[in-house]
Design an enzyme around this catalytic site. Structure first.
Site, short mmCIF file in Angstrom:
data_model
loop_
_atom_site.label_atom_id
_atom_site.label_comp_id
_atom_site.label_asym_id
_atom_site.label_seq_id
_atom_site.Cartn_x
_atom_site.Cartn_y
_atom_site.Cartn_z
N GLY A 31 1.91 -32.48 -3.90
CA GLY A 31 1.50 -33.79 -4.38
C GLY A 31 0.06 -33.83 -4.84
CG HIS A 37 0.38 -30.14 -9.73
ND1 HIS A 37 -0.69 -30.85 -9.24
CD2 HIS A 37 0.66 -29.20 -8.80
CE1 HIS A 37 -1.03 -30.38 -8.05
NE2 HIS A 37 -0.23 -29.37 -7.77
CD GLN A 156 1.27 -20.41 -3.06
OE1 GLN A 156 0.87 -20.94 -2.02
NE2 GLN A 156 1.44 -21.08 -4.18
#
Length: 283
Positions: A31, A37, A156
């Protein structure tokens, strides 16, 4: 735009879409959405019929509990932002902790061929167990054809690729370029928490990475690392946690350069109590 907070209802909807031959892209987020994003969502929409965006602040990947408490939660604003991108091709999954974890909020234990011990893994205990746990769980719920991750979190990204390989998960992992502000600062939800002074100095991180890239062309990794360390000593508002030049495959710190390998520079700094990370390809 459909919004689900129940994994069974979401899975039913996705199953219906797949039966009709539609492809599903997936962008997992915590979020506090920003243009970085949205670039992932747009990439997913360009390659799939629908994109699922998960919005879930995952407690098991925070080694700092204060950071978990302070992490911005802006679900209504996030939904409004996504609606501007597409009103009919985006599916939001905003679950509760119970929907994801049931009554046991804990990580599984993972090994990623040693990738988890480098850089972030060395400084954030248990972080990648939490990442592996939530990403594997979300893949099982969403069952996407492709999933999209930004290269800002390059370690990641490599770990998720390894997760898919080791667990033979049927999802294509797509890495996407770092999305930056006009002054070069890598987009991050944490940027909103920076003080004005810290926000003004934060672009120094990317500027330093760019100079380091040039120097790496003619200098040793140790020379470049020492130079970066000295530059940050001159910036009292930024505290360098680490700067590492690593092989992009093993993520191990380079000792001697090889023309047969690809390298990336990774950096983590504190601007006050806000931790910022970035990286840049070197060759």
């Amino acid at each position: 735009m459909k919004n689900y907070n129940n994994k069974i209802e979401l899975a039913t909807q996705i199953s219906t879409l797949k039966e009709k031959g539609y492809t599903i892209g997936f962008v997992p987020t915590m979020g506090a959405l920003h243009n970085g994003h949205l670039s992932l969502v747009n990439k997913g929409l360009s390659e799939n019929d629908f994109v699922v965006v998960s919005i879930f602040v995952n407690p098991t990947q925070f080694d700092n509990k204060e950071d978990l408490v302070k992490y911005p939660r802006t679900l209504e604003a996030d939904m409004a932002l996504l609606k501007q991108v597409s009103d009919d091709k985006i599916i939001i999954y905003a679950p509760s902790e119970d929907d994801i974890y049931g009554d046991q909020i804990q990580s599984q234990s993972f090994t990623f061929d040693g990738l988890e011990h480098e850089m972030e893994g060395a400084f954030r205990s248990g972080h990648f167990d939490g990442v592996g746990t939530i990403v594997k769980r979300l893949f099982e719920i969403v069952t996407p054809d492709s999933a999209y991750f930004g290269e800002k979190d390059f370690q990641q990204l490599q770990i998720i690729r390894k997760l898919v390989e080791l667990h033979q998960l049927p999802v294509n992992i797509v890495g996407c370029p770092i999305h930056r502000a006009e002054d070069g600062l890598a987009m991050s939800s944490r940027n909103a928490r920076l003080t004005e002074a810290h926000r003004d100095i934060a672009p120094f991180i990317y500027k330093t990475l760019n100079v380091a890239k040039v120097k790496f062309g003619t200098k040793s990794a140790k020379y470049v690392t020492d130079w970066v360390t000295e530059q940050f000593k001159k910036q009292p508002l930024l505290e360098l946690e680490y700067f590492i030049i690593a092989d992009i495959t093993t993520l191990k710190e380079v000792k001697r350069k090889s023309t047969k390998k690809s390298y990336r520079a990774f950096i983590a700094t504190y601007a006050g109590d806000i931790r910022l990370i970035d990286n840049i390809a070197l060759n």
